[in-house]
Design a protein around this motif. Sequence first.
Motif, short mmCIF file in Angstrom:
data_model
loop_
_atom_site.label_atom_id
_atom_site.label_comp_id
_atom_site.label_asym_id
_atom_site.label_seq_id
_atom_site.Cartn_x
_atom_site.Cartn_y
_atom_site.Cartn_z
N ILE A 257 0.83 -1.20 0.00
CA ILE A 257 0.00 0.00 0.00
C ILE A 257 0.87 1.25 0.00
O ILE A 257 0.58 2.23 -0.69
N PHE A 258 1.96 1.20 0.76
CA PHE A 258 2.90 2.33 0.80
C PHE A 258 3.46 2.63 -0.58
O PHE A 258 3.53 3.80 -1.00
N GLU A 259 3.86 1.59 -1.32
CA GLU A 259 4.42 1.78 -2.66
C GLU A 259 3.39 2.38 -3.61
O GLU A 259 3.72 3.25 -4.43
N LYS A 260 2.14 1.95 -3.49
CA LYS A 260 1.09 2.51 -4.33
C LYS A 260 0.89 4.00 -3.99
O LYS A 260 0.69 4.83 -4.88
N GLY A 261 0.93 4.31 -2.69
CA GLY A 261 0.78 5.70 -2.27
C GLY A 261 1.91 6.58 -2.79
O GLY A 261 1.67 7.70 -3.27
N ASN A 267 2.92 11.05 -9.10
CA ASN A 267 2.17 11.34 -10.31
C ASN A 267 1.05 12.34 -10.05
O ASN A 267 -0.01 12.30 -10.68
N ASN A 268 1.30 13.21 -9.06
CA ASN A 268 0.43 14.36 -8.77
C ASN A 268 -0.94 14.02 -8.20
O ASN A 268 -1.82 14.86 -8.18
N SER A 269 -1.11 12.79 -7.71
CA SER A 269 -2.35 12.45 -6.99
C SER A 269 -2.04 12.53 -5.49
O SER A 269 -1.97 11.52 -4.80
N ALA A 274 -1.39 10.38 -0.23
CA ALA A 274 -1.23 10.60 1.21
C ALA A 274 -2.18 9.72 2.01
O ALA A 274 -1.83 9.21 3.08
N ALA A 275 -3.39 9.52 1.48
CA ALA A 275 -4.35 8.66 2.16
C ALA A 275 -3.84 7.23 2.26
O ALA A 275 -3.97 6.58 3.31
N LEU A 277 -0.67 6.31 2.26
CA LEU A 277 0.44 6.30 3.22
C LEU A 277 -0.09 6.22 4.65
O LEU A 277 0.49 5.52 5.49
N CYS A 278 -1.19 6.91 4.91
CA CYS A 278 -1.80 6.85 6.25
C CYS A 278 -2.33 5.46 6.55
O CYS A 278 -2.16 4.94 7.66
N VAL A 279 -2.95 4.84 5.55
CA VAL A 279 -3.44 3.46 5.73
C VAL A 279 -2.27 2.51 6.00
O VAL A 279 -2.33 1.65 6.87
N SER A 280 -1.20 2.70 5.24
CA SER A 280 0.00 1.88 5.42
C SER A 280 0.54 2.00 6.85
O SER A 280 0.88 1.00 7.49
N ALA A 281 0.59 3.23 7.35
CA ALA A 281 1.09 3.47 8.71
C ALA A 281 0.18 2.87 9.77
O ALA A 281 0.64 2.36 10.79
N LEU A 282 -1.12 2.92 9.52
CA LEU A 282 -2.08 2.36 10.48
C LEU A 282 -2.01 0.83 10.53
O LEU A 282 -2.19 0.22 11.58
N LEU A 283 -1.71 0.22 9.40
CA LEU A 283 -1.62 -1.24 9.34
C LEU A 283 -0.40 -1.78 10.08
O LEU A 283 -0.47 -2.80 10.76
#
Length: 317
Positions: A257-261, A267-269, A274-275, A277-283
């Motif tokens: 998930i982090f890599e996708k974030g 690519n300007n999304s 960021a969302a 990255l937050c999910v990755s950190a919560l997991l």
Amino acid sequence: MSVFNDEQYLRRSIESILGQTYRDFEFIIIDDASSDGSSEIIRESASKDRRIVVMKNPVNLGLALSLNMALNIAKGEFVARMDADDIAVENRFEVQLEFLNKNPMIDLLGSSVYLIDSNDKIIARSDAVADPGILKRIIHYRNVCAHPTWMFRKEVLKDIKEYRALPASQDYDFQMRLYSLGHEISNVGIPLLYYRMHKRKISFDRSISQIKLSRYLRRLYKRGLLLRDEYFGKEQILKVIDTHRATREIHSMSLSIFEKGRFLMKNNSLFRGAALLCVSALLSPYMAYFIYCGMRAKLLERKQNKSAVKGPYGEEN
């Protein structure tokens, strides 16, 4: 250079060293019991260039022990590191030697890098911090020099001896011990290496073992205990990196998930990235710690004096 099953990129890597504009060096290659075509590529290269010195391990010993073997036979005043899947810029040695000769207070020198994919295509440029003072602060959160860009004075081995035989973070430990012993580290601002990004390298850099061991090293460094070998017994290190299988699986999901974030943010999304990255950190608390350290290091990088006059190699005048 230590080599283990790197036939896909090895020939290009070796050629980039042999083609350096500075030519007076010995090129020590440790074949760490490769089982693919790496050994043949090394033998073929050595037969064409007498500067290559080859040693072959009968069994796989790992990066740290292989590099220590090379250090034990190295004859030069300076030692340069190189990975078997990266490509050196043709004047890398010339630039680093000139810098070290002009700056005798610097003991280990890295550089900025170009990030490349499996097809040698440049993905991005990663600029290294040059200011030694800021690097001393960044070391609390991450590596300060990309390992395959290193060139250091061999005399520092009188103090630091060798790489510790750790399962990960050997270069991070090496740099922290240099700082603990009063040595100075810097980078040249221009890229001197094409640093290859592939799945195996990325996954290892952000593995639980790497993150947990790096955190352990930081705690010892902060407490002034990093030079004490009793904290680095085999059983102690295995205890540090030991992780339940379920936790590893969750962390692997978090890494994906982090890599996708990261991809989305590049690519300007920004919001969607960021969302994630937050999910990755919560997991995964380990991923959260990794992200936190990266953010702290990035904030320190921005403190590098932007108004300073830069020299030809990115150093501050």
